[in-house]
Design a protein around this motif. Structure first.
Motif, PDB file in Angstrom:
ATOM      1  N   GLU A  51      38.053  36.023 -15.760  1.00  0.00           N
ATOM      2  CA  GLU A  51      37.004  35.079 -15.381  1.00  0.00           C
ATOM      3  C   GLU A  51      36.830  34.073 -16.507  1.00  0.00           C
ATOM      4  OE1 GLU A  51      35.620  35.090 -12.461  1.00  0.00           O
ATOM      5  OE2 GLU A  51      36.333  37.043 -11.784  1.00  0.00           O
ATOM      6  N   ASN A  52      36.574  32.834 -16.156  1.00  0.00           N
ATOM      7  CA  ASN A  52      36.305  31.801 -17.163  1.00  0.00           C
ATOM      8  C   ASN A  52      34.830  31.807 -17.532  1.00  0.00           C
ATOM      9  OD1 ASN A  52      38.848  30.542 -17.604  1.00  0.00           O
ATOM     10  ND2 ASN A  52      38.707  29.678 -15.563  1.00  0.00           N
ATOM     11  N   TYR A  53      34.577  31.618 -18.819  1.00  0.00           N
ATOM     12  CA  TYR A  53      33.210  31.585 -19.326  1.00  0.00           C
ATOM     13  C   TYR A  53      32.999  30.345 -20.165  1.00  0.00           C
ATOM     14  CZ  TYR A  53      32.542  36.355 -17.778  1.00  0.00           C
ATOM     15  OH  TYR A  53      32.430  37.465 -17.004  1.00  0.00           O
ATOM     16  N   GLU A  54      31.763  29.852 -20.132  1.00  0.00           N
ATOM     17  CA  GLU A  54      31.326  28.749 -20.971  1.00  0.00           C
ATOM     18  C   GLU A  54      30.142  29.267 -21.790  1.00  0.00           C
ATOM     19  OE1 GLU A  54      30.626  24.428 -19.624  1.00  0.00           O
ATOM     20  OE2 GLU A  54      28.644  25.378 -19.676  1.00  0.00           O
ATOM     21  N   THR A  59      30.716  24.399 -27.714  1.00  0.00           N
ATOM     22  CA  THR A  59      31.017  25.097 -26.478  1.00  0.00           C
ATOM     23  C   THR A  59      32.287  25.908 -26.678  1.00  0.00           C
ATOM     24  OG1 THR A  59      30.029  23.353 -25.135  1.00  0.00           O
ATOM     25  CG2 THR A  59      31.542  24.846 -24.019  1.00  0.00           C
ATOM     26  N   TYR A  93      34.991  27.940 -24.445  1.00  0.00           N
ATOM     27  CA  TYR A  93      35.372  27.970 -23.031  1.00  0.00           C
ATOM     28  C   TYR A  93      36.732  28.615 -22.853  1.00  0.00           C
ATOM     29  CZ  TYR A  93      36.482  26.682 -18.280  1.00  0.00           C
ATOM     30  OH  TYR A  93      36.820  26.752 -16.968  1.00  0.00           O
ATOM     31  N   LYS A 102      27.640  31.189 -19.326  1.00  0.00           N
ATOM     32  CA  LYS A 102      27.802  30.848 -17.919  1.00  0.00           C
ATOM     33  C   LYS A 102      29.183  31.280 -17.450  1.00  0.00           C
ATOM     34  CE  LYS A 102      27.563  26.702 -15.039  1.00  0.00           C
ATOM     35  NZ  LYS A 102      27.341  25.256 -15.080  1.00  0.00           N
ATOM     36  N   GLN A 103      29.220  32.042 -16.374  1.00  0.00           N
ATOM     37  CA  GLN A 103      30.501  32.399 -15.770  1.00  0.00           C
ATOM     38  C   GLN A 103      30.892  31.258 -14.830  1.00  0.00           C
ATOM     39  OE1 GLN A 103      30.464  35.819 -13.217  1.00  0.00           O
ATOM     40  NE2 GLN A 103      32.661  36.062 -13.319  1.00  0.00           N
ATOM     41  N   ILE A 104      32.109  30.758 -15.000  1.00  0.00           N
ATOM     42  CA  ILE A 104      32.600  29.656 -14.171  1.00  0.00           C
ATOM     43  C   ILE A 104      33.439  30.263 -13.058  1.00  0.00           C
ATOM     44  CG2 ILE A 104      33.915  27.499 -14.141  1.00  0.00           C
ATOM     45  CD1 ILE A 104      31.415  27.498 -16.000  1.00  0.00           C
ATOM     46  N   SER A 158      35.608  29.603  -9.732  1.00  0.00           N
ATOM     47  CA  SER A 158      36.318  28.526  -9.030  1.00  0.00           C
ATOM     48  C   SER A 158      36.052  28.603  -7.534  1.00  0.00           C
ATOM     49  CB  SER A 158      37.819  28.615  -9.296  1.00  0.00           C
ATOM     50  OG  SER A 158      38.364  29.732  -8.633  1.00  0.00           O
ATOM     51  N   ASP A 159      36.229  27.487  -6.841  1.00  0.00           N
ATOM     52  CA  ASP A 159      36.062  27.438  -5.390  1.00  0.00           C
ATOM     53  C   ASP A 159      37.003  28.420  -4.705  1.00  0.00           C
ATOM     54  OD1 ASP A 159      34.196  25.500  -5.729  1.00  0.00           O
ATOM     55  OD2 ASP A 159      35.457  23.838  -5.050  1.00  0.00           O
TER      56      ASP A 159
END
Length: 86
Positions: A11-14, A43, A45, A72-74, A76-77
């Motif tokens: 999972e991507n995180y910011e 930041t 990321y 923040k967990q990013i 995706s669509d």
């Protein structure tokens, strides 16, 4: 699980921090990209493979006495299954 499978499930995180963190710390933060923002914040990321690594990053931020502004967990669509077609 192969490294490629781990990347697919990561999972991507910011993560936003107060102040400017030198880019040399990227490796220590599991390769997260370090960006200096115009407002004086930093930041972090990138992808993290699981919650254990996320907590390790947060522990390191605490141990360095850095002020954490947000996590923040990013998502995706594609992961959410959002369809943009009408």
């Amino acid at each position: 699980m192969t490294d490629e499978q781990k990347k697919d499930t990561a999972e991507n995180y910011e993560i936003k921090l107060k102040g400017q963190l030198d880019a040399k710390w990227s490796e220590w933060f599991y390769g997260l990209t370090i960006t200096h923002e115009p407002d004086g914040t930093t930041t972090l990321y990138g992808p993290l493979p699981d919650q254990i690594v996320l907590h390790s990053v947060l522990d390191r931020i605490r141990d360095m006495n850095l002020q954490l502004l947000s996590v923040k967990q990013i998502v995706s669509d594609e992961v959410q299954g959002v369809n943009h077609e009408e």
